[in-house]
Design an enzyme around this catalytic site. Structure first.
Site, short mmCIF file in Angstrom:
data_model
loop_
_atom_site.label_atom_id
_atom_site.label_comp_id
_atom_site.label_asym_id
_atom_site.label_seq_id
_atom_site.Cartn_x
_atom_site.Cartn_y
_atom_site.Cartn_z
N LYS A 162 1.35 -25.71 9.42
CA LYS A 162 0.60 -24.99 10.49
C LYS A 162 1.11 -25.96 11.81
O LYS A 162 1.64 -27.04 11.90
CB LYS A 162 -0.99 -25.38 10.17
CG LYS A 162 -1.78 -24.59 10.87
CD LYS A 162 -2.22 -23.29 10.12
CE LYS A 162 -3.53 -22.31 10.86
NZ LYS A 162 -3.99 -21.30 10.08
N GLY A 191 -19.51 -16.52 14.69
CA GLY A 191 -18.20 -16.23 15.30
C GLY A 191 -17.79 -14.86 15.09
O GLY A 191 -17.64 -14.36 14.09
N VAL A 192 -17.98 -13.96 16.29
CA VAL A 192 -17.56 -12.53 15.79
C VAL A 192 -16.08 -12.18 16.63
O VAL A 192 -16.15 -11.46 17.54
CB VAL A 192 -18.52 -11.53 16.31
CG1 VAL A 192 -19.28 -11.13 15.02
CG2 VAL A 192 -19.44 -12.01 17.18
N GLY A 193 -15.26 -13.07 16.41
CA GLY A 193 -13.67 -12.72 17.07
C GLY A 193 -13.07 -11.58 16.23
O GLY A 193 -13.46 -10.96 15.54
N ASN A 194 -11.77 -12.03 16.30
CA ASN A 194 -10.61 -11.10 15.51
C ASN A 194 -11.14 -10.62 14.34
O ASN A 194 -10.98 -9.36 13.72
CB ASN A 194 -9.26 -11.48 15.78
CG ASN A 194 -8.86 -11.57 17.15
OD1 ASN A 194 -9.11 -10.63 17.99
ND2 ASN A 194 -8.33 -12.45 17.58
N VAL A 195 -11.34 -11.66 13.41
CA VAL A 195 -11.36 -11.45 11.84
C VAL A 195 -12.65 -10.93 11.87
O VAL A 195 -13.08 -9.79 10.98
CB VAL A 195 -11.13 -12.80 10.89
CG1 VAL A 195 -11.61 -12.48 9.70
CG2 VAL A 195 -9.92 -13.31 11.16
N ALA A 196 -13.81 -11.67 12.30
CA ALA A 196 -15.26 -11.43 12.13
C ALA A 196 -15.66 -9.91 12.49
O ALA A 196 -16.58 -9.35 11.73
CB ALA A 196 -16.01 -12.36 12.36
N TYR A 197 -15.02 -9.46 13.63
CA TYR A 197 -15.47 -8.14 14.10
C TYR A 197 -15.14 -7.07 13.04
O TYR A 197 -16.02 -6.26 12.63
CB TYR A 197 -14.58 -7.94 15.34
CG TYR A 197 -15.16 -6.50 15.90
CD1 TYR A 197 -16.51 -6.27 16.67
CD2 TYR A 197 -14.38 -5.17 15.66
CE1 TYR A 197 -16.79 -5.03 17.23
CE2 TYR A 197 -14.77 -4.05 16.36
CZ TYR A 197 -16.25 -4.18 17.09
OH TYR A 197 -16.38 -2.87 17.37
#
Ligand SMILES: NC(=O)C1=CN([C@@H]2O[C@H](COP(=O)(O)OP(=O)(O)OC[C@H]3O[C@@H](n4cnc5c(N)ncnc54)[C@H](O)[C@@H]3O)[C@@H](O)[C@H]2O)C=CC1
Ligand SMILES: O=C(O)CCC(=O)C(=O)O
Length: 365
Positions: free
Chosen positions: A80, A180-186
């Site tokens: 990473k 968290g409602v970012g890229n994945v969570a949305y």
């Protein structure tokens, strides 16, 4: 932190500090283990409070990738990278190209991709300098943004965990608290909403909250409230370390299943939630969809093949719970056991000399 002591304890291979004065790049690339293949893992861009914190993050995330690839059945090792900086202010072409040159210098031992704070456009800039990057634009024959695929895998893994807890895997009528409602969570919220789940969301970014409320009729709460809301499932989808001494006593959920990496602040928190009867889907097993997707690029990207493989996350979660019951150990340990057994088995399988061993990079059909 005593770096070499830590690296020895968890058997890290390499830690590289990358500095480029002209572009302002300060990055860390960490390669944990390449037994199964080249180390593939995303590049995070974040405003760390200290250099130590950034190094620690890279180390922990890289090790997680070794286990993620092994548990997902991929021929990849774990690595990473992190770039120290504010993704809203500090990005530039020069910065990502300078980073790309450091990746190229590793000659394929490390392959990068997106993570928190980086995008497909950033990967395209890195691609100007190296081929050892995935998650670039579909125009290059690549898979693009891995987040929707990660979300699909988390959705499948959440269903498998729900089956362990309630006997059937339906999410209809379940209340799910999403942190968290970012890229994945949305994207995850879309699947959950379509299946009839009730959503409670939080984010430090108000715009992200507003989007989820409008699109899915979610109820919004303050970031500090998300742990204690009445719900069936807690889905950590922001940063790591959120299952800890302060949050465990607050949790009302029965299932913990989300996208975030390194969810447990320390291993003992995994023991604690096991003893308390939570059903925890180990982070690197449930969130392997993005990795599976970008890894498919190394074979010549095929969306159907990638999605079929992502669906196996359901079975992998079931295996983890089986091992946990069989050996009477917490699920995070069961996942480690599953991954370590595969790494060891492959080490053994590769012990005979072959003149022309096949590598992941030339396994194209
Ligand atoms: N993007 C991917 O394909 C993969 C992501 N992951 C992990 O999933 C998690 C989410 O990743 P992405 O959606 O890509 O990142 P993102 O940056 O798009 O979303 C993270 C969201 O969390 C919010 N956030 C940060 N701190 C918070 C806090 N204290 N409380 C509430 N919200 C907070 C941010 O404002 C942001 O909207 C990360 O831990 C990442 O490492 C894991 C596997 C693959
Ligand atoms: O999904 C990605 O962008 C690459 C894999 C990765 O870094 C991760 O799964 O955390």
């Amino acid at each position: 932190m005593k770096l070499f002591e830590y690296m020895e304890k968890y058997d890290y291979e390499e830690l590289l500090l990358c500095q480029d004065k002209a572009s302002g790049l300060k990055a860390i690339i960490c390669i944990h283990d390449t037994t199964l293949g080249p180390a593939l893992g995303g590049c995070r861009m974040w405003t760390y409070d200290s250099e130590e914190e950034a190094i620690e993050d890279a180390l922990r995330l890289a090790r997680g990738m070794t286990y993620k690839a092994a548990a997902a059945g991929l021929n990849l090792g774990g690595g990473k990278s992190v770039i120290i900086g504010d993704p809203r202010k500090d990005k530039s072409e020069a910065l990502f190209r300078a980073f790309g040159r450091f990746v190229q210098g590793l000659n394929g031992r490390y392959i990068t991709a997106e993570d928190v704070g980086t995008t497909v456009e950033d990967m395209d800039l890195i691609h100007e300098e190296t081929d050892y990057v995935t998650g670039i634009s579909p125009a290059f024959g690549s898979s693009g943004n891995p987040s929707p695929v990660t979300a699909y895998g988390v959705y499948k893994g959440m269903k498998a965990t729900v089956r362990q807890a309630w006997g059937d895997d339906s999410l209809e009528g379940k209340t799910i608290a999403v942190q968290g409602v970012g890229n994945v969570a949305y994207n995850l919220c879309r699947y959950l909403h379509e299946e009839g789940a009730r959503l409670i969301v939080t984010d430090i970014n108000q715009e992200a909250v507003r989007r989820a409320v409008e699109a899915f009729g979610a109820r919004a709460v303050d970031p500090n409230e998300i742990y204690s809301v009445e719900c069936d499932i807690f889905a950590p989808c922001a940063l790591g370390g959120v299952i800890n001494d302060e949050t465990i006593p607050q949790l009302k959920a029965r299932v913990i299943a989300g996208a975030a990496n390194n969810v447990l602040r320390e291993e003992r928190h995994g023991d604690q939630i096991h003893e308390l009867g939570f059903y925890y889907a180990p982070d690197y097993v449930i969130n392997a969809g993005g990795l599976i997707n970008v890894a498919d690029e190394l074979l010549g990207y095929n969306r159907d093949r990638a999605m079929r493989k992502v669906e196996t996350i359901y079975d992998n979660i079931e295996k983890v719970f089986e091992i946990s019951r069989r050996d009477n150990i917490p699920t995070y340990r069961a996942a480690d056991r599953m991954a370590e057994e595969r790494i060891q088995a492959m080490k053994n399988a590769r012990s005979t000399f072959l003149q022309n061993p096949k590598s992941i990079l030339n396994m194209k059909e």
